[in-house]
Write an enzyme that holds these catalytic residues in place. Structure first.
Site, PDB file in Angstrom:
ATOM      1  N   ASP A 135       0.838  -1.198   0.000  1.00 16.57           N
ATOM      2  CA  ASP A 135       0.000   0.000   0.000  1.00 16.57           C
ATOM      3  C   ASP A 135       0.871   1.244   0.000  1.00 16.57           C
ATOM      4  O   ASP A 135       1.700   1.444   0.893  1.00 16.57           O
ATOM      5  CB  ASP A 135      -0.911  -0.002   1.230  1.00 16.57           C
ATOM      6  CG  ASP A 135      -2.084   0.955   1.061  1.00 16.57           C
ATOM      7  OD1 ASP A 135      -2.541   1.134  -0.092  1.00 16.57           O
ATOM      8  OD2 ASP A 135      -2.553   1.507   2.059  1.00 16.57           O
ATOM      9  N   ARG A 151       1.501  17.030  13.037  1.00 15.74           N
ATOM     10  CA  ARG A 151       2.686  17.910  12.949  1.00 15.74           C
ATOM     11  C   ARG A 151       2.254  19.210  12.270  1.00 15.74           C
ATOM     12  O   ARG A 151       2.569  19.435  11.084  1.00 15.74           O
ATOM     13  CB  ARG A 151       3.792  17.236  12.132  1.00 15.74           C
ATOM     14  CG  ARG A 151       4.299  15.913  12.691  1.00 15.74           C
ATOM     15  CD  ARG A 151       5.383  15.312  11.794  1.00 15.74           C
ATOM     16  NE  ARG A 151       4.914  15.121  10.426  1.00 15.74           N
ATOM     17  CZ  ARG A 151       4.235  14.058  10.005  1.00 15.74           C
ATOM     18  NH1 ARG A 151       3.945  13.077  10.854  1.00 15.74           N
ATOM     19  NH2 ARG A 151       3.849  13.959   8.761  1.00 15.74           N
ATOM     20  N   GLU A 208      -9.212   4.353  -1.955  1.00 16.28           N
ATOM     21  CA  GLU A 208      -7.996   4.094  -2.714  1.00 16.28           C
ATOM     22  C   GLU A 208      -8.285   3.446  -4.061  1.00 16.28           C
ATOM     23  O   GLU A 208      -9.345   2.861  -4.291  1.00 16.28           O
ATOM     24  CB  GLU A 208      -7.057   3.168  -1.924  1.00 16.28           C
ATOM     25  CG  GLU A 208      -6.670   3.681  -0.553  1.00 16.28           C
ATOM     26  CD  GLU A 208      -5.508   2.921   0.050  1.00 16.28           C
ATOM     27  OE1 GLU A 208      -4.700   2.354  -0.726  1.00 16.28           O
ATOM     28  OE2 GLU A 208      -5.393   2.901   1.295  1.00 16.28           O
ATOM     29  N   GLN A 247      -3.374   2.335  15.445  1.00 17.75           N
ATOM     30  CA  GLN A 247      -2.318   2.845  14.577  1.00 17.75           C
ATOM     31  C   GLN A 247      -1.471   3.897  15.291  1.00 17.75           C
ATOM     32  O   GLN A 247      -0.241   3.902  15.186  1.00 17.75           O
ATOM     33  CB  GLN A 247      -2.936   3.428  13.304  1.00 17.75           C
ATOM     34  CG  GLN A 247      -1.929   3.930  12.289  1.00 17.75           C
ATOM     35  CD  GLN A 247      -2.615   4.473  11.042  1.00 17.75           C
ATOM     36  OE1 GLN A 247      -3.840   4.544  10.951  1.00 17.75           O
ATOM     37  NE2 GLN A 247      -1.811   4.869  10.057  1.00 17.75           N
ATOM     38  N   TYR A 251       2.451   2.626  15.455  1.00 22.37           N
ATOM     39  CA  TYR A 251       3.094   2.873  14.167  1.00 22.37           C
ATOM     40  C   TYR A 251       4.543   3.346  14.278  1.00 22.37           C
ATOM     41  O   TYR A 251       5.277   3.292  13.289  1.00 22.37           O
ATOM     42  CB  TYR A 251       2.280   3.866  13.338  1.00 22.37           C
ATOM     43  CG  TYR A 251       2.594   5.331  13.579  1.00 22.37           C
ATOM     44  CD1 TYR A 251       3.381   6.046  12.682  1.00 22.37           C
ATOM     45  CD2 TYR A 251       2.082   5.999  14.694  1.00 22.37           C
ATOM     46  CE1 TYR A 251       3.659   7.389  12.884  1.00 22.37           C
ATOM     47  CE2 TYR A 251       2.356   7.336  14.901  1.00 22.37           C
ATOM     48  CZ  TYR A 251       3.139   8.038  13.996  1.00 22.37           C
ATOM     49  OH  TYR A 251       3.403   9.353  14.196  1.00 22.37           O
ATOM     50  N   THR A 367      -4.664   6.603   0.370  1.00 23.12           N
ATOM     51  CA  THR A 367      -5.887   7.405   0.350  1.00 23.12           C
ATOM     52  C   THR A 367      -5.752   8.571  -0.621  1.00 23.12           C
ATOM     53  O   THR A 367      -4.802   9.350  -0.559  1.00 23.12           O
ATOM     54  CB  THR A 367      -6.200   7.942   1.753  1.00 23.12           C
ATOM     55  OG1 THR A 367      -6.194   6.849   2.667  1.00 23.12           O
ATOM     56  CG2 THR A 367      -7.543   8.634   1.783  1.00 23.12           C
TER      57      THR A 367
END
Length: 447
Positions: A135, A151, A208, A247, A251, A367
């Site tokens: 992906d 961020r 997607e 996640q 992650y 995405t």
């Protein structure tokens, strides 16, 4: 790149009446897939209107010429890996023959029994055995919008505009459209508390494009950017379901794991590069100041026509909406124009270190969101990380998905002077998390 020919003629009509003007599967499309007719074994077929053209029966009827019969046999199999491995030339020849067979000029075929099955009466499955799934993250607006949540001062990391970023997903949990998706358990960490193990409370979708690999490459044999498009067998819709709370905790430092490998839903039909030839566009120019792709990722022909213009739509229905007879609620409408990297660049980068791809491997685009609020391809973006709920026609609100919610992805390629084509549906409904060993109770609806 695949050119435009007689199979794209917008005046071309089929003896299959439902194909003429069909939203997804007119005669100008002819995607390949695997289906199971009532009381018969699975086999390969072609979507045409509301019907499926049975390639097993067509081969038995002797409808293919010397050039295409062996190709049709591969495409009639209960898994299309051997067909995908044949590559672009045989696939194009078979599609051209199918276009002729299904055109009005061969209307007498409509009287032969067994060639057509009503799609509504058949079970659709995965088109091929997927050996590997990767992906990517080529939707720059999604990357920027998600980056802003975490961020605000530096939403895009420095490598994004140099590297087609990706992670290796789990092929075994890819499911076909219509398969229920069970809410996953996982470990997450609420603010200022110890980690917990529970069903995800922040279940999300991702809008997607899926990319099917055709002819593969050998280990240590990179695919050059000038040859990459010839290794692409077709496209589908892909929903990379994501548990955002899991996640966020797992992650770092290695990236997605349990938050994404519990389910990935794809649409059932492989839409070929040939069908999409009219909808090729120049890859959108990079904004001023962005670096040019490194030489191994740059090809003038790919920049000229390696982009695609495909509308991508995501819709939601809730249990209450279905009970009230309400239509699906549109959550976002995006377009493949928002891909920062081309599909050929994805293939070239994937194999640049000598990684071998195989027929039936699947890649996701990541995405694909647009820049506007109504073009978001995930709830994480659309609700600003859960801070701004979406209000539905029933008065319900959603920040993330609840049990009973169903997500529906659709795609549409439209261009003046050509017949529009689609991909069919990519849908999945969320069901309760299972009872876990050692847990006293089953987790019910996450509210």
């Amino acid at each position: 790149m695949t050119g435009i020919d007689h199979t794209h003629n917008p005046e071309l009509r089929s003896w299959v009446a439902s194909a003429n003007g069909h939203a997804d599967f007119p005669i100008q499309n002819l995607p390949f897939g695997v289906f199971t007719p009532p009381n018969e074994p699975p086999r390969g077929g072609v979507a045409i209107g509301d019907e499926i053209f049975d390639l097993v029966q067509a081969v038995r009827a002797g409808l293919f010429d010397e050039e295409t019969e062996a190709v049709a046999v591969c495409a009639a199999a209960p898994s299309l890996n051997a067909f995908l491995q044949l590559g672009a030339g045989p696939r194009r020849a078979l599609r051209a023959r199918l276009s002729a067979l299904l055109s009005e000029e061969n209307a007498t075929l409509g009287g032969r029994s067994g060639l057509l099955h009503r799609a509504a009466d058949c079970v659709l499955g995965l088109p091929a055995q997927i050996g590997d799934y990767t992906d990517f993250y080529v939707g720059i607006h999604h990357a920027r919008q998600v980056g802003k949540l975490f961020r605000p001062d530096n939403p895009l990391l420095p490598n994004y505009k140099y590297v087609p970023i990706a992670y290796h997903g789990r092929a075994s949990s890819i499911v076909s459209s219509g398969t229920p998706v069970r809410r996953p358990f996982g470990q997450s960490k609420p603010a200022d508390k110890e980690p917990k193990f529970a069903p995800t409370a922040r279940l999300d979708y991702e809008l997607e494009l899926g990319v099917w690999i055709g002819t593969g490459n050998g280990p240590g044999d990179p695919i050059g950017i000038d040859r990459a498009s010839e290794h692409i067998a077709g496209f589908c819709l892909l929903n990379d379901w994501s548990a955002r709370d899991i996640q966020a905790w797992e992650y770092q430092p290695l990236g997605p794991f349990l938050a994404k490998n519990f389910a990935t839903t794809i649409s059932n039909w492989i839409v070929t590069p040939e069908a999409l030839a009219p909808f090729r566009i120049p890859q959108p120019e990079r904004p001023a100041g962005d670096p040019a792709p490194l030489p191994y990722l740059f090809n003038a022909e790919d920049q000229r026509c390696g982009g695609m213009a495909i509308e991508l739509e995501v819709l939601l229905t809730t249990t209450k909406m279905r009970e009230d007879g309400l239509p699906p609620h549109k959550l976002g409408l995006s377009n493949t124009r928002n891909m920062y990297w081309t599909v050929a660049q994805m293939v070239a980068h994937h194999t640049s270190n000598g990684c071998n791809l195989r027929a039936g491997d699947l890649m996701g685009s990541g995405t694909i969101s647009g820049p506007a609020n109504d073009q978001r391809g995930s709830l994480l973006e659309a609700t600003e990380g859960g801070r701004d709920p979406i209000r539905l026609p029933t008065g319900e609100e959603r920040t993330f998905l609840l049990d009973g919610d169903e997500i529906l992805l659709r795609a549409r390629a439209v261009k003046s002077g050509f017949a529009s084509i689609g991909f069919g549906e990519c849908r999945g409904v969320i069901v309760d998390a299972p009872t876990m060993p050692g847990n006293d109770v089953q987790w019910r609806n996450v509210r």
